[in-house]
Design an enzyme around this catalytic site. Structure first.
Site, PDB file in Angstrom:
ATOM      1  N   GLU A   1      38.717  29.255  25.254  1.00  0.00           N
ATOM      2  CA  GLU A   1      37.707  28.419  25.911  1.00  0.00           C
ATOM      3  C   GLU A   1      36.938  29.608  26.856  1.00  0.00           C
ATOM      4  O   GLU A   1      37.483  30.693  27.066  1.00  0.00           O
ATOM      5  CB  GLU A   1      38.496  27.478  27.089  1.00  0.00           C
ATOM      6  CG  GLU A   1      39.198  26.554  26.235  1.00  0.00           C
ATOM      7  CD  GLU A   1      40.034  25.610  27.325  1.00  0.00           C
ATOM      8  OE1 GLU A   1      39.584  24.894  28.463  1.00  0.00           O
ATOM      9  OE2 GLU A   1      41.336  25.680  27.290  1.00  0.00           O
TER      10      GLU A   1
ATOM     11  N   LYS B   1      35.849  31.167  30.284  1.00  0.00           N
ATOM     12  CA  LYS B   1      36.698  31.177  31.601  1.00  0.00           C
ATOM     13  C   LYS B   1      35.212  31.006  32.738  1.00  0.00           C
ATOM     14  O   LYS B   1      34.384  31.953  32.801  1.00  0.00           O
ATOM     15  CB  LYS B   1      37.183  32.536  32.024  1.00  0.00           C
ATOM     16  CG  LYS B   1      37.783  32.763  33.145  1.00  0.00           C
ATOM     17  CD  LYS B   1      38.670  33.986  33.112  1.00  0.00           C
ATOM     18  CE  LYS B   1      39.523  34.229  34.537  1.00  0.00           C
ATOM     19  NZ  LYS B   1      39.179  33.430  35.386  1.00  0.00           N
TER      20      LYS B   1
ATOM     21  N   ARG C   1      39.289  27.197  40.319  1.00  0.00           N
ATOM     22  CA  ARG C   1      40.671  26.359  39.490  1.00  0.00           C
ATOM     23  C   ARG C   1      40.961  25.295  40.324  1.00  0.00           C
ATOM     24  O   ARG C   1      41.355  25.802  41.817  1.00  0.00           O
ATOM     25  CB  ARG C   1      41.724  27.422  39.032  1.00  0.00           C
ATOM     26  CG  ARG C   1      42.782  27.024  38.329  1.00  0.00           C
ATOM     27  CD  ARG C   1      42.417  26.864  36.847  1.00  0.00           C
ATOM     28  NE  ARG C   1      43.447  26.335  36.168  1.00  0.00           N
ATOM     29  CZ  ARG C   1      44.672  27.112  35.875  1.00  0.00           C
ATOM     30  NH1 ARG C   1      44.687  28.279  36.256  1.00  0.00           N
ATOM     31  NH2 ARG C   1      45.628  26.229  35.091  1.00  0.00           N
TER      32      ARG C   1
ATOM     33  N   ARG D   1      44.326  25.787  43.439  1.00  0.00           N
ATOM     34  CA  ARG D   1      45.498  25.951  42.522  1.00  0.00           C
ATOM     35  C   ARG D   1      46.714  26.463  43.109  1.00  0.00           C
ATOM     36  O   ARG D   1      47.938  26.668  42.640  1.00  0.00           O
ATOM     37  CB  ARG D   1      44.993  27.203  41.454  1.00  0.00           C
ATOM     38  CG  ARG D   1      44.737  28.584  42.165  1.00  0.00           C
ATOM     39  CD  ARG D   1      44.707  29.765  41.192  1.00  0.00           C
ATOM     40  NE  ARG D   1      45.132  30.775  41.837  1.00  0.00           N
ATOM     41  CZ  ARG D   1      45.242  32.101  41.333  1.00  0.00           C
ATOM     42  NH1 ARG D   1      44.994  32.193  40.131  1.00  0.00           N
ATOM     43  NH2 ARG D   1      45.765  32.917  41.980  1.00  0.00           N
TER      44      ARG D   1
ATOM     45  N   GLU E   1      38.197  23.240  36.262  1.00  0.00           N
ATOM     46  CA  GLU E   1      37.329  24.264  37.065  1.00  0.00           C
ATOM     47  C   GLU E   1      36.518  23.454  37.877  1.00  0.00           C
ATOM     48  O   GLU E   1      35.883  22.536  37.329  1.00  0.00           O
ATOM     49  CB  GLU E   1      36.558  25.199  36.265  1.00  0.00           C
ATOM     50  CG  GLU E   1      36.130  26.475  36.738  1.00  0.00           C
ATOM     51  CD  GLU E   1      37.263  27.435  37.039  1.00  0.00           C
ATOM     52  OE1 GLU E   1      38.181  27.516  36.446  1.00  0.00           O
ATOM     53  OE2 GLU E   1      36.859  28.593  37.830  1.00  0.00           O
TER      54      GLU E   1
ATOM     55  N   LYS F   1      44.187  35.574  29.987  1.00  0.00           N
ATOM     56  CA  LYS F   1      42.373  35.844  30.161  1.00  0.00           C
ATOM     57  C   LYS F   1      41.946  37.035  29.852  1.00  0.00           C
ATOM     58  O   LYS F   1      42.524  37.972  29.954  1.00  0.00           O
ATOM     59  CB  LYS F   1      42.319  35.622  31.962  1.00  0.00           C
ATOM     60  CG  LYS F   1      42.933  36.725  32.833  1.00  0.00           C
ATOM     61  CD  LYS F   1      42.802  36.344  34.092  1.00  0.00           C
ATOM     62  CE  LYS F   1      43.704  37.243  34.993  1.00  0.00           C
ATOM     63  NZ  LYS F   1      44.220  36.671  36.131  1.00  0.00           N
TER      64      LYS F   1
END
Ligand SMILES: [Zn+2]
Ligand SMILES: [Zn+2]
Lengths: 521, 335
Positions: A222, A224, A229, A244, A269, A391
């Site tokens: 996906e 970023k 977050r 988060r 997000e 990531k």
């Protein structure tokens, strides 16, 4: 108060995480209720005290100390509360009230009476307690203890998994007596809170070399997104938005909160989104840290959620299921939501890692900062567990700029010139384009500090102008247009990547080089 | 003659034309008067040095016997050209002195560095009335109120009790601070051996010879000691040693640092100090002000340190002062 003061001191000077945990555990073990729970609340930011403002404190100290002497002292010390604690006239016979007495007094005191109450306490406390008291009153303890670290210490104190504490956390409040009772062998408190925070799953960094060891078919990818977050949680009509780390940020995003038309817990997000256009991070920043949001702001900067994952749905805990199954449930659920506020983070089509590298190198939106890679089989796991989510960040942008001004830092760098303003060429002139105060090592900081002292051409207060001769390679995460800056551009997270002593200032970059990096209008 | 024709700063340092000498010169001069042995006050290469016997000894230890052409021990009232000169104790480090100068009908006192707290390694400061008082201002900000050093040493002992499995490394400069910390430990009842870095040895030995009872000192590099043997022990070293592999020979060391700068949290954190000990060999803010009241000069001149704050305070009290902007002194010297 002296125990709390000592704890703050020990935490502030202990660099290692484990050392900090040790001091916290020691404090929880030796201090009685409600003292330890209030100390904990102060550290985690859960003591909801009336925030004493810096201007109130300045007013108080101006009544006692000559303004010029105070200014010189503050410039040297670098921290307002510390300066006041040290400069305040000495107490003849210092008292040591319990933390609870001070907390309750701050809670019970109205705005008008607050300055008098604070001054009276400063008059009677010893210097290290004065410091702790001021930190408590201003709500900025800054001793390098996050709420997460405090909860880790609690877990160690009670020998329970930290996740159990995180799940309970939002149903609890200072002085946390039921929590301490449980951790000392009593009964586990039942979370009274609906829609609690669930610990978030985190990724580890990767690159093309490391990915080569994996079969791309086992993974999805996906974008970023460069927002924040968050976790959106709805239970029996109670709606909450968490950062988060589990901080409740619902209050700043009433528009999004209203649109949470589901029952469950979504990982996603937080973005500012106008129709399909995701706004740059700076727009989102304008919404953050505001206790109340005006109508105009709600309209001009609408918040939206881009959904990544589904942890709970209609009472069912999905976290043990593979990602692919959770994703299928998420897709169905999002279909029923208002697409203006909630949409899906799209999955990227790729067959090889090189395909993905090509996508990553040229993302369709400037608000993308890389790609996320997730194993199809992975359950939703709390924390940063290797082997599941990765990531793969975009490389930062780079520019060679010339050091123009330096300012003495505050806080832990107050003796050094550590805030650096740099510029690029526009014609024959250097024009400031940004300010960086990190990125360098301690060694490089000393080096830069020495350069500044030896090359000063002018001084204004804490700022020195230097001979424009040192080239700095500046890395940054993105570039925005800015009417506030003379250069017309504003960098995001600029930092000093390298000191380019090898490069003459004349060969630094030009403003047109920088402008070429701007996103299209 | 105006006072600033009688004694004034030159690139070499503070100069007295009447006696043709400099005080604490930063560059070699024909004749130097030296207040004490710290490196920014006492430098080698002068034609002649006049100082206390102990300062001369310390300079010889640091720079070798040929640190100057000729040397003269300060004793009583001495005549140099048209000036008369007399040394008085400054309470800063062993041998430290203030220099009283009478020239052209004006009496000056140059303090060098000084300290008003009781200091077991240095003779106590004596206020000397004068026309022009030339003072240091290292800690001249109202935030500096040095606490009782015994209470700071108690912190160190409490930390040893709390972490008996760790070694305690105390940063202290070789001249003055190291010996002061040792004496404070002895006064607090610490009778065990104290381990010292090699660079402290010669000056510690010299203090012992001068009658300062430092007790049992041992080299920190004693090869018969295993790493674990240093648990619960105190090791003294110059702060520069901590960064080196030298510190790795000790078990999980707690880094402490004895300095007046440790009053400021950011300073302690910059140095990676876990246990800051606010122990200073300089006058703090209240002592600077008290001293100026006692000496009661016509005018106060400020050699080095934070002159702006001191000048402001003196102006508020209707006292005249001016900065000398002497160069060659560290912005934040051994405090
Ligand atoms: Zn000195
Ligand atoms: Zn000095």
């Amino acid at each position: 108060m002296k125990h709390f003061a000592r704890l703050l001191e020990a935490l502030a000077f202990t660099p290692q995480r484990n050392g900090k945990i040790r001091h916290l555990v020691q404090h929880f073990r030796t201090r009685p209720d409600p003292e330890r729970g209030l100390a904990l609340g102060a550290l985690t930011g859960d003591l909801d005290l009336r925030n004493v403002t810096p201007s109130l404190l300045r007013g108080l100290v101006n009544e006692r100390v000559d303004a010029e002497l105070f200014a010189l002292s503050y410039d040297f010390v670098g921290d307002l509360a510390e300066t006041i604690a040290l400069i305040w006239p000495e107490a003849k016979d210092p008292s040591d009230p319990p933390l609870s007495e001070l907390v309750h007094e701050l809670e019970a005191t109205g705005k008008a009476a607050l300055p008098g109450v604070i001054a009276a306490r400063l008059d009677s406390l010893a210097p290290s307690s004065r410091y702790a008291y001021l930190k408590l009153a201003t709500g900025g303890l800054r001793v390098g203890v996050s709420a997460r670290l405090a909860r880790t210490a609690l877990a160690e104190f009670g020998a329970v998994p930290v996740e159990e504490i995180e799940e309970l956390w939002h149903g609890l409040a200072p002085p946390f007596e039921s929590l301490f009772a449980w951790l000392e062998g009593g009964e586990k408190p039942v979370s009274a809170a609906l829609a609690p925070f669930r610990p978030v799953m985190l990724s580890t960094a990767t690159d093309l070399d490391a990915l080569g060891a994996f079969d791309p078919a086992d993974y999805v990818a996906e974008w970023k997104w460069d927002g924040i977050r968050v976790q959106a949680s709805v239970e029996a009509g109670v709606k909450r938005l968490y950062s988060r780390t589990g901080e409740d940020i619902s209050g700043s995003f009433p528009d999004l909160l209203e649109a949470l038309d589901f029952d469950g817990t979504v990982d996603g997000e937080l973005l500012v989104r106008r129709k399909d256009a995701v706004a740059p991070f700076s727009d989102l920043q304008k919404r953050l840290n505001r206790k109340t949001v005006g109508k105009t702001m709600l309209k001009s900067h609408p918040a939206a959620l881009r959904a990544y994952d589904l942890l709970l749905h209609e009472g069912e805990d999905l976290r043990a299921l593979p990602f692919a199954d959770r994703r299928a449930r998420l897709e169905r659920m999002v279909l029923a939501c208002d697409p203006v506020r909630i949409d899906l983070s799209p999955l990227l089509p790729f067959e090889t890692w090189d395909d993905l590298a090509a996508l990553r190198a040229d993302p369709p939106d400037p608000v993308i900062e890389g790609v996320m890679i997730k194993r199809r089989e992975s359950p939703y796991l709390a924390g940063r567990i290797k082997g599941h989510w990765y990531k793969w960040k975009r490389d930062p942008m780079l520019v060679d700029a010339v050091l123009l001004y330096a300012q003495r830092g505050h806080g832990k760098r107050s003796g050094y010139y550590s805030d650096f303003t740099f510029g690029v060429w526009e014609g024959a002139q250097l024009i400031p384009v940004g300010k960086a105060y990190f990125g360098f090592t301690d060694e490089e900081l000393k080096d830069l500090d020495r350069f500044v002292r030896n090359n000063t051409v002018e001084r204004f207060g804490p700022v020195r102008a230097v001979k424009p001769s040192l080239v700095l390679e500046i890395a940054f995460e993105g570039l925005n247009r800015s009417a506030r800056h003379k250069s017309g551009v504003a960098m995001r997270f600029p930092r000093i990547a390298r000191i380019r002593k090898d490069k003459p200032a004349a060969e630094a970059d030009r403003l047109e080089d920088l402008a070429a990096l701007l996103p299209p209008e | 003659m105006a006072a600033d024709d009688l004694l004034f700063p030159t690139p070499e340092g503070l100069y007295c034309p009447g006696g043709d000498f400099h005080v604490d010169p930063v560059r070699p001069v024909p004749r130097a008067l030296v207040t004490h042995g710290h490196a920014d006050h006492a430098r080698p290469g002068n034609g002649a040095v006049l100082a206390t016997r102990q300062t001369l000894d310390i300079m010889a230890i640091r720079y070798g016997a040929d640190f100057t052409g000729t040397r003269q021990v300060a004793e009583g009232t001495m005549t140099l050209g048209d000036a008369t000169v007399r040394f008085h104790p400054a309470g800063h480090v062993l041998g430290s002195a203030q220099v009283e100068i009478e020239t052209g009908g004006t009496r000056f006192v140059v303090t060098g560095d000084y300290c008003r707290h009781r200091n077991p390694v240095a003779e106590g400061f004596e206020p000397v009335p004068c026309d022009i008082f030339i003072t240091e201002a290292t800690f001249a900000l109202p935030v500096f109120r040095h606490p009782d050093p015994a209470a700071e040493i108690a912190k160190l002992l409490a930390s040893i009790e709390a972490f008996p499995e760790r070694a305690h490394l105390v940063g202290a400069y070789a001249l003055g601070k190291a010996q002061r910390v040792i004496m404070l430990l002895r006064e607090a009842g610490w009778d065990a051996p104290i381990y010292i870095h090699g660079s402290l040895e010669r000056l510690c030995r010299y203090h012992a010879e001068q009658g300062v009872p430092l007790g049992d000192l041992r080299p920190a590099t004693d090869d018969s000691m295993a790493k674990a043997d240093f648990a619960g022990q105190i090791i003294l070293a110059p702060p520069s040693a901590f960064a080196a592999t030298w510190a790795q020979r000790f078990p999980d060391p707690v880094i402490a640092f004895a300095s007046g700068w440790m009053q400021i949290r950011a300073r302690a954190r910059q140095r990676g100090v876990e246990l800051p000990l606010v122990i200073s060999d300089h006058a703090d803010w209240p002592d600077l002000l008290r001293t100026i009241e006692e000496v009661n000069p016509e005018e106060t001149w400020i050699t080095h340190g934070r002159e702006e704050a001191l000048m402001r305070q003196l102006a508020l009290g209707q006292r005249r002062s001016r900065p000398l902007h002497l160069i060659g002194f560290e912005e934040e010297p051994e405090g």
